[in-house]
Design a protein around this motif. Structure first.
Motif, PDB file in Angstrom:
ATOM      1  N   THR A   1       0.814  -1.293   0.150  1.00  0.00           N
ATOM      2  CA  THR A   1      -0.004   0.059   0.011  1.00  0.00           C
ATOM      3  C   THR A   1       0.820   1.284  -0.037  1.00  0.00           C
ATOM      4  O   THR A   1       0.434   2.229  -0.780  1.00  0.00           O
ATOM      5  CB  THR A   1      -0.892   0.107   1.227  1.00  0.00           C
ATOM      6  OG1 THR A   1      -1.828  -0.914   1.017  1.00  0.00           O
ATOM      7  CG2 THR A   1      -1.755   1.156   1.221  1.00  0.00           C
ATOM      8  N   LEU A   2       1.943   1.112   0.932  1.00  0.00           N
ATOM      9  CA  LEU A   2       2.956   2.278   0.590  1.00  0.00           C
ATOM     10  C   LEU A   2       3.440   2.686  -0.544  1.00  0.00           C
ATOM     11  O   LEU A   2       3.460   3.926  -0.976  1.00  0.00           O
ATOM     12  CB  LEU A   2       3.907   2.189   1.756  1.00  0.00           C
ATOM     13  CG  LEU A   2       4.945   3.501   1.795  1.00  0.00           C
ATOM     14  CD1 LEU A   2       4.104   4.792   2.162  1.00  0.00           C
ATOM     15  CD2 LEU A   2       5.909   3.102   2.961  1.00  0.00           C
ATOM     16  N   ASP A   3       3.728   1.522  -1.250  1.00  0.00           N
ATOM     17  CA  ASP A   3       4.329   1.987  -2.758  1.00  0.00           C
ATOM     18  C   ASP A   3       3.347   2.519  -3.483  1.00  0.00           C
ATOM     19  O   ASP A   3       3.511   3.457  -4.430  1.00  0.00           O
ATOM     20  CB  ASP A   3       4.605   0.348  -3.235  1.00  0.00           C
ATOM     21  CG  ASP A   3       5.923  -0.143  -2.539  1.00  0.00           C
ATOM     22  OD1 ASP A   3       6.809   0.366  -1.454  1.00  0.00           O
ATOM     23  OD2 ASP A   3       6.390  -1.170  -3.014  1.00  0.00           O
ATOM     24  N   MET A   4       2.008   1.981  -3.626  1.00  0.00           N
ATOM     25  CA  MET A   4       1.094   2.669  -4.216  1.00  0.00           C
ATOM     26  C   MET A   4       0.720   4.034  -4.024  1.00  0.00           C
ATOM     27  O   MET A   4       0.538   4.843  -4.718  1.00  0.00           O
ATOM     28  CB  MET A   4      -0.478   1.814  -4.066  1.00  0.00           C
ATOM     29  CG  MET A   4      -1.469   2.354  -4.873  1.00  0.00           C
ATOM     30  SD  MET A   4      -3.222   1.357  -4.397  1.00  0.00           S
ATOM     31  CE  MET A   4      -3.422   1.769  -2.883  1.00  0.00           C
ATOM     32  N   LEU A   5       0.673   4.357  -2.768  1.00  0.00           N
ATOM     33  CA  LEU A   5       0.336   5.720  -2.073  1.00  0.00           C
ATOM     34  C   LEU A   5       1.649   6.622  -2.742  1.00  0.00           C
ATOM     35  O   LEU A   5       1.587   7.814  -3.326  1.00  0.00           O
ATOM     36  CB  LEU A   5       0.449   5.912  -0.628  1.00  0.00           C
ATOM     37  CG  LEU A   5      -0.912   5.240  -0.077  1.00  0.00           C
ATOM     38  CD1 LEU A   5      -0.687   5.220   1.308  1.00  0.00           C
ATOM     39  CD2 LEU A   5      -2.082   5.728  -0.673  1.00  0.00           C
ATOM     40  N   ILE A   6       2.947   6.018  -2.587  1.00  0.00           N
ATOM     41  CA  ILE A   6       4.160   7.086  -3.151  1.00  0.00           C
ATOM     42  C   ILE A   6       3.647   7.314  -4.763  1.00  0.00           C
ATOM     43  O   ILE A   6       3.917   8.380  -5.205  1.00  0.00           O
ATOM     44  CB  ILE A   6       5.395   6.195  -3.011  1.00  0.00           C
ATOM     45  CG1 ILE A   6       5.667   5.961  -1.220  1.00  0.00           C
ATOM     46  CG2 ILE A   6       6.466   6.928  -3.608  1.00  0.00           C
ATOM     47  CD1 ILE A   6       6.892   5.279  -1.021  1.00  0.00           C
ATOM     48  N   LEU A   7       3.640   5.806  -5.352  1.00  0.00           N
ATOM     49  CA  LEU A   7       3.366   6.378  -6.931  1.00  0.00           C
ATOM     50  C   LEU A   7       2.100   7.176  -7.347  1.00  0.00           C
ATOM     51  O   LEU A   7       2.572   8.003  -7.930  1.00  0.00           O
ATOM     52  CB  LEU A   7       3.271   4.871  -7.498  1.00  0.00           C
ATOM     53  CG  LEU A   7       4.267   3.865  -7.649  1.00  0.00           C
ATOM     54  CD1 LEU A   7       3.830   2.622  -7.945  1.00  0.00           C
ATOM     55  CD2 LEU A   7       5.570   4.569  -8.137  1.00  0.00           C
ATOM     56  N   GLN A   8       1.186   7.202  -6.551  1.00  0.00           N
ATOM     57  CA  GLN A   8       0.004   8.107  -6.625  1.00  0.00           C
ATOM     58  C   GLN A   8       0.423   9.635  -6.370  1.00  0.00           C
ATOM     59  O   GLN A   8      -0.135  10.528  -7.315  1.00  0.00           O
ATOM     60  CB  GLN A   8      -1.213   7.663  -5.760  1.00  0.00           C
ATOM     61  CG  GLN A   8      -2.477   8.604  -6.095  1.00  0.00           C
ATOM     62  CD  GLN A   8      -2.764   8.738  -7.549  1.00  0.00           C
ATOM     63  OE1 GLN A   8      -3.125   7.496  -7.984  1.00  0.00           O
ATOM     64  NE2 GLN A   8      -3.111   9.762  -7.863  1.00  0.00           N
TER      65      GLN A   8
END
Length: 119
Positions: A18-25
């Motif tokens: 989830t953190l990876d997704m939030l960073i990418l977003q």
């Protein structure tokens, strides 16, 4: 008026990935340095999600190795040297996959928490 959300205090990290997704977003909105990424996640989550340095920078290194982001050194508005990150095309594709999985997970959990009454 709704009560202010309680800050996320659980030391167990967000769901895996989830953190990876939030960073990418966050990087979809434009290049940013690490502190800016953490502040964007914090402000866009209504102050609920706070990403600690000990989680953020290893995640940035990991996803840069994956080719999802690239980085270069630059200066902040305060004239301090900082590494700026930006999302790559591979990162955009990964974000689309992550969002799809996330939306499926949210729908499944919602189905459990708010079941439709049987007729």
């Amino acid at each position: 008026m709704a009560p202010a959300p309680e800050p996320y205090r659980n030391r167990i990290e967000l769901l895996q990935g989830t953190l990876d997704m939030l960073i990418l977003q966050t990087l979809q909105w434009g290049p940013q340095h690490g502190y800016g990424i953490s502040q964007a996640i914090r402000s866009q989550s209504g102050e609920v999600l706070q990403v600690e340095t000990g989680s953020l920078y290893p995640a940035l290194q990991r996803i840069e190795r994956q080719g999802w982001i690239s980085s270069e050194w630059g200066q902040t508005e305060q004239k301090q040297r900082a590494k700026f990150y930006q999302i790559t095309e591979t990162g955009r594709q990964q974000l689309a996959r992550d969002r799809s999985r996330w939306e499926t997970m949210v729908a499944a959990i919602t189905g459990i928490l708010q079941p439709v009454p049987e007729s």
